[in-house]
Design a protein around this motif. Structure first.
Motif, PDB file in Angstrom:
ATOM      1  N   SER A   1       0.827  -1.212   0.000  1.00 40.96           N
ATOM      2  CA  SER A   1       0.000   0.000   0.000  1.00 40.96           C
ATOM      3  C   SER A   1       0.862   1.263   0.000  1.00 40.96           C
ATOM      4  O   SER A   1       0.334   2.371  -0.101  1.00 40.96           O
TER       5      SER A   1
ATOM      6  N   ALA B   1      -2.557   0.067   7.602  1.00 38.40           N
ATOM      7  CA  ALA B   1      -3.671   0.968   7.936  1.00 38.40           C
ATOM      8  C   ALA B   1      -4.493   1.358   6.712  1.00 38.40           C
ATOM      9  O   ALA B   1      -5.623   1.811   6.852  1.00 38.40           O
ATOM     10  N   ASN B   2      -3.913   1.225   5.537  1.00 40.30           N
ATOM     11  CA  ASN B   2      -4.591   1.691   4.309  1.00 40.30           C
ATOM     12  C   ASN B   2      -4.887   0.521   3.384  1.00 40.30           C
ATOM     13  O   ASN B   2      -4.043   0.165   2.551  1.00 40.30           O
TER      14      ASN B   2
ATOM     15  N   THR C   1       9.436  -3.247   2.738  1.00 40.18           N
ATOM     16  CA  THR C   1       9.486  -1.778   2.680  1.00 40.18           C
ATOM     17  C   THR C   1       8.987  -1.044   3.924  1.00 40.18           C
ATOM     18  O   THR C   1       9.247   0.150   4.048  1.00 40.18           O
TER      19      THR C   1
ATOM     20  N   ARG D   1       7.861   3.540   9.748  1.00 39.85           N
ATOM     21  CA  ARG D   1       7.157   4.744  10.219  1.00 39.85           C
ATOM     22  C   ARG D   1       8.252   5.646  10.725  1.00 39.85           C
ATOM     23  O   ARG D   1       9.093   5.225  11.528  1.00 39.85           O
TER      24      ARG D   1
ATOM     25  N   TYR E   1      15.171   8.405  13.419  1.00 42.59           N
ATOM     26  CA  TYR E   1      14.779   7.638  12.229  1.00 42.59           C
ATOM     27  C   TYR E   1      16.000   6.945  11.607  1.00 42.59           C
ATOM     28  O   TYR E   1      15.949   5.758  11.269  1.00 42.59           O
TER      29      TYR E   1
ATOM     30  N   LYS F   1      16.676   2.890  11.119  1.00 43.01           N
ATOM     31  CA  LYS F   1      17.019   2.248   9.840  1.00 43.01           C
ATOM     32  C   LYS F   1      18.361   1.503   9.973  1.00 43.01           C
ATOM     33  O   LYS F   1      18.550   0.440   9.378  1.00 43.01           O
TER      34      LYS F   1
ATOM     35  N   LYS G   1       5.842  11.455  -1.268  1.00 44.56           N
ATOM     36  CA  LYS G   1       5.880  12.378  -0.115  1.00 44.56           C
ATOM     37  C   LYS G   1       6.811  13.545  -0.389  1.00 44.56           C
ATOM     38  O   LYS G   1       6.570  14.655   0.043  1.00 44.56           O
TER      39      LYS G   1
HETATM   40  N1  LIG Z   1      10.147   8.013   0.743  1.00 44.00           N
HETATM   41  C1  LIG Z   1      11.431   8.340   0.645  1.00 44.00           C
HETATM   42  O1  LIG Z   1      11.797   9.409   0.108  1.00 44.00           O
HETATM   43  C2  LIG Z   1      12.483   7.377   1.158  1.00 44.00           C
HETATM   44  C3  LIG Z   1      13.821   7.791   1.221  1.00 44.00           C
HETATM   45  C4  LIG Z   1      14.803   6.865   1.642  1.00 44.00           C
HETATM   46  C5  LIG Z   1      14.425   5.587   2.025  1.00 44.00           C
HETATM   47  N2  LIG Z   1      13.105   5.241   1.979  1.00 44.00           N
HETATM   48  C6  LIG Z   1      12.738   3.877   2.393  1.00 44.00           C
HETATM   49  O2  LIG Z   1      12.000   3.276   1.344  1.00 44.00           O
HETATM   50  C7  LIG Z   1      10.990   2.449   1.876  1.00 44.00           C
HETATM   51  C8  LIG Z   1       9.650   2.744   1.210  1.00 44.00           C
HETATM   52  O3  LIG Z   1       9.313   4.111   1.391  1.00 44.00           O
HETATM   53  P1  LIG Z   1       7.902   4.685   0.880  1.00 44.00           P
HETATM   54  O4  LIG Z   1       8.013   6.163   0.857  1.00 44.00           O
HETATM   55  O5  LIG Z   1       7.453   3.937  -0.323  1.00 44.00           O
HETATM   56  O6  LIG Z   1       6.985   4.291   2.129  1.00 44.00           O
HETATM   57  P2  LIG Z   1       5.415   4.568   2.334  1.00 44.00           P
HETATM   58  O7  LIG Z   1       4.773   5.017   1.083  1.00 44.00           O
HETATM   59  O8  LIG Z   1       5.263   5.441   3.545  1.00 44.00           O
HETATM   60  O9  LIG Z   1       4.885   3.112   2.690  1.00 44.00           O
HETATM   61  C9  LIG Z   1       5.169   2.533   3.926  1.00 44.00           C
HETATM   62  C10 LIG Z   1       4.521   1.168   3.974  1.00 44.00           C
HETATM   63  O10 LIG Z   1       4.727   0.623   5.282  1.00 44.00           O
HETATM   64  C11 LIG Z   1       3.504   0.064   5.706  1.00 44.00           C
HETATM   65  N3  LIG Z   1       3.452  -0.013   7.159  1.00 44.00           N
HETATM   66  C12 LIG Z   1       3.529   0.987   8.049  1.00 44.00           C
HETATM   67  N4  LIG Z   1       3.386   0.512   9.310  1.00 44.00           N
HETATM   68  C13 LIG Z   1       3.234  -0.827   9.188  1.00 44.00           C
HETATM   69  C14 LIG Z   1       3.048  -1.902  10.111  1.00 44.00           C
HETATM   70  N5  LIG Z   1       2.988  -1.698  11.444  1.00 44.00           N
HETATM   71  N6  LIG Z   1       2.923  -3.154   9.614  1.00 44.00           N
HETATM   72  C15 LIG Z   1       2.977  -3.385   8.287  1.00 44.00           C
HETATM   73  N7  LIG Z   1       3.151  -2.430   7.363  1.00 44.00           N
HETATM   74  C16 LIG Z   1       3.277  -1.166   7.819  1.00 44.00           C
HETATM   75  C17 LIG Z   1       2.449   1.009   5.149  1.00 44.00           C
HETATM   76  O11 LIG Z   1       1.177   0.374   5.165  1.00 44.00           O
HETATM   77  P3  LIG Z   1      -0.193   1.249   5.353  1.00 44.00           P
HETATM   78  O12 LIG Z   1       0.001   2.531   4.568  1.00 44.00           O
HETATM   79  O13 LIG Z   1      -1.250   0.359   4.789  1.00 44.00           O
HETATM   80  O14 LIG Z   1      -0.311   1.487   6.818  1.00 44.00           O
HETATM   81  C18 LIG Z   1       3.003   1.218   3.734  1.00 44.00           C
HETATM   82  O15 LIG Z   1       2.609   0.150   2.904  1.00 44.00           O
HETATM   83  C19 LIG Z   1      11.021   2.626   3.391  1.00 44.00           C
HETATM   84  O16 LIG Z   1      11.681   1.531   3.975  1.00 44.00           O
HETATM   85  C20 LIG Z   1      11.819   3.896   3.611  1.00 44.00           C
HETATM   86  O17 LIG Z   1      12.544   3.878   4.824  1.00 44.00           O
HETATM   87  C21 LIG Z   1      12.137   6.096   1.569  1.00 44.00           C
END
Ligand SMILES: NC(=O)c1ccc[n+]([C@@H]2O[C@H](COP(=O)([O-])OP(=O)(O)OC[C@H]3O[C@@H](n4cnc5c(N)ncnc54)[C@H](OP(=O)(O)O)[C@@H]3O)[C@@H](O)[C@H]2O)c1
Length: 270
Positions: A9, A33-34, A69, A72, A125, A129, A158
């Motif tokens: 999600s 949650a979604n 992936t 939080r 955070y 990680k 985001k």
């Molecule tokens: N976004 C960035 O710019 C960025 C930068 C560097 C690294 N990263 C890494 O890349 C990865 C993906 O990022 P993203 O931006 O695609 O993340 P995202 O859109 O925020 O998605 C996070 C996912 O984690 C799930 N999740 C949260 N709490 C959970 C729980 N308790 N149990 C099971 N699932 C849970 C969410 O599910 P629900 O929504 O259904 O709750 C969602 O599917 C992450 O590991 C992040 O650390 C991201």
């Protein structure tokens, strides 16, 4: 082969699912949650902090590979313990694991970070990680740890939403915080390549262009046809926040290893 995408999600997880389905794979994807997952994905609810539930789901799905992936930003239990639970269950099932890590585990410095540089976290955070990586490596030394940077793409990103908010006068973007943004599609393709490989350990998978968050905001303004004059900026130094400032990931190893071309943000948004 069955692929299990934990966090289907999410922004990256959803893109990984779409590409794997298009490639003809059976894909099981989790949400928390979604509710929801892209078309063609078998959706399951999962809380990664529930170790027994993670083990039960992975044992039932019997995936050949798992893409992990979830995170939080302000929740250690999800980001670190959750990653450990997924790694444990994947190892128990004999599945290949690709774990998503982050440039946030580095302290920041002018020189680029290499794949094998050890974490030097300076905020919660980044520490979560880093702890996730340590746990994943201990459980499964063969896992791939994908260290990535700001994930950009459409309005679901985001990072793009933060830029659009700052362009609308809500919040400000730092001029002194540098990152190497990556396209969500490029990153998803790279993750799927790694899932089909036996690469072990950390690998930087980010774009080649280092830009400040404020520069990213200007590129987003151009892409969305918005007036860049409205962009509000600030400095991390003056904010009082403890955050890594300059984090450049050297992704040259990934660029040589993968067929997927990791495009720079100027090419993506310019
Ligand atoms: N976004 C960035 O710019 C960025 C930068 C560097 C690294 N990263 C890494 O890349 C990865 C993906 O990022 P993203 O931006 O695609 O993340 P995202 O859109 O925020 O998605 C996070 C996912 O984690 C799930 N999740 C949260 N709490 C959970 C729980 N308790 N149990 C099971 N699932 C849970 C969410 O599910 P629900 O929504 O259904 O709750 C969602 O599917 C992450 O590991 C992040 O650390 C991201």
């Amino acid at each position: 082969m069955t692929l299990l995408v934990v966090g289907a999600s999410g922004y990256l997880g959803g893109e990984v699912c779409r590409r794997a389905v298009a490639a003809g794979q059976r894909v099981v994807g989790t949400y928390h949650a979604n509710p929801g997952a892209p078309a063609g994905v078998e959706a399951r609810r999962l809380d990664v902090t529930d170790r027994a539930a993670v083990r039960a789901l992975v044992a039932a799905v019997r995936p050949a590979a798992v893409v992990s992936t979830p995170y939080r930003y302000d929740d250690w239990t999800v980001t670190a313990d959750g990653a450990a639970n997924v790694a444990y269950a994947a190892a128990e099932a004999g599945a290949r694991l690709v774990h998503l890590s982050s440039d946030a585990l580095h302290a920041g410095r002018p020189e680029p970070y290499a794949d094998a540089d050890v974490p030097t976290p300076v905020f919660a955070y980044g520490a979560a990680k880093a702890a996730a990586e340590t746990a994943v490596r201990a459980v499964d030394p063969g896992a791939a740890l994908v260290r990535t940077s700001l994930i950009v793409g459409d309005e679901r990103s985001k990072q793009v939403r933060l830029c659009l908010a700052a362009l609308a006068g809500r919040g400000a973007l730092f001029t002194d915080e540098l990152r190497c943004p990556v396209d969500v599609g490029d990153l998803a393709a790279a993750v799927l390549e790694l899932a089909a490989s036996d690469y072990a350990g950390p690998l930087n998978v980010a774009g080649p262009d280092a830009v400040s968050r404020a520069e990213l905001g200007l590129l987003v303004a151009r892409r969305f046809g918005l007036d860049p004059g409205g962009l509000r900026t600030a400095t991390s130094a003056a904010s009082g926040l403890v955050r890594p400032v300059e984090v450049r990931l050297d992704s040259s190893r990934a660029a040589g290893l993968l067929r997927t071309r990791l495009r720079g943000v100027h090419e993506l948004l310019g």
